[in-house]
Design a protein around this motif. Sequence first.
Motif, PDB file in Angstrom:
ATOM      1  N   LEU A   3      -3.889  10.393   8.493  1.00 16.91           N
ATOM      2  CA  LEU A   3      -3.875  10.547   7.038  1.00 16.91           C
ATOM      3  C   LEU A   3      -2.690   9.810   6.422  1.00 16.91           C
ATOM      4  O   LEU A   3      -2.838   9.078   5.429  1.00 16.91           O
ATOM      5  CB  LEU A   3      -3.852  12.026   6.655  1.00 16.91           C
ATOM      6  N   GLY A   4      -1.519   9.968   6.998  1.00 13.98           N
ATOM      7  CA  GLY A   4      -0.337   9.288   6.470  1.00 13.98           C
ATOM      8  C   GLY A   4      -0.470   7.773   6.515  1.00 13.98           C
ATOM      9  O   GLY A   4      -0.163   7.078   5.544  1.00 13.98           O
ATOM     10  N   ILE A   5      -0.956   7.273   7.635  1.00 16.39           N
ATOM     11  CA  ILE A   5      -1.127   5.822   7.763  1.00 16.39           C
ATOM     12  C   ILE A   5      -2.228   5.335   6.821  1.00 16.39           C
ATOM     13  O   ILE A   5      -2.113   4.251   6.233  1.00 16.39           O
ATOM     14  CB  ILE A   5      -1.406   5.431   9.228  1.00 16.39           C
ATOM     15  N   ALA A   6      -3.280   6.132   6.637  1.00 15.68           N
ATOM     16  CA  ALA A   6      -4.352   5.752   5.710  1.00 15.68           C
ATOM     17  C   ALA A   6      -3.820   5.603   4.284  1.00 15.68           C
ATOM     18  O   ALA A   6      -4.224   4.689   3.557  1.00 15.68           O
ATOM     19  CB  ALA A   6      -5.487   6.775   5.755  1.00 15.68           C
ATOM     20  N   VAL A   7      -2.920   6.493   3.896  1.00 13.97           N
ATOM     21  CA  VAL A   7      -2.322   6.402   2.556  1.00 13.97           C
ATOM     22  C   VAL A   7      -1.503   5.116   2.438  1.00 13.97           C
ATOM     23  O   VAL A   7      -1.591   4.397   1.435  1.00 13.97           O
ATOM     24  CB  VAL A   7      -1.464   7.654   2.252  1.00 13.97           C
TER      25      VAL A   7
END
Length: 151
Positions: A87-91
């Motif tokens: 999720l963090g990398i997707a953001v």
Amino acid sequence: MLYPVALALHVLSAVVWVGGMFFAYMCLRPVLGGREPAERLQIWVGVFRKFFPWVTLAIILLFLSGFYLIHVLGGFGQIGYHVWGMLGIAVIMTGIYKFLLLAPFRHLCRGVEEENHKVAAFALGTIRKLVGTNLVLGIIVICLATAFRSW
């Protein structure tokens, strides 16, 4: 019943985005390198105009399906570190993509339209770096989703 559909949409969306970047960076870029600058830049504009709407759709589907999958798995309190990492990398990847659309891609298109190859080439170089960064981040996400699920 929706879980398998959401999971399939999630994976397919990642394949479109990361696979498209891999193809552009590792296959198309080297082939176009031998072309004349004006032709190469025009081809890239055409490729990006076809690819970027797919990326936008993929991002929307990734977030929608991802949040649904998190919900089905019990919510944010129940997910593993690998999901938080994804999720963090997707953001971060989405922010890079949005910046790419708002600045370098506009400069590339404008440079090609005005036949200002210097501006267009500089913009394309910036896009190359941003796509390369997102490609590496996308590969990390795939590793988190598969090999590091036990976290």
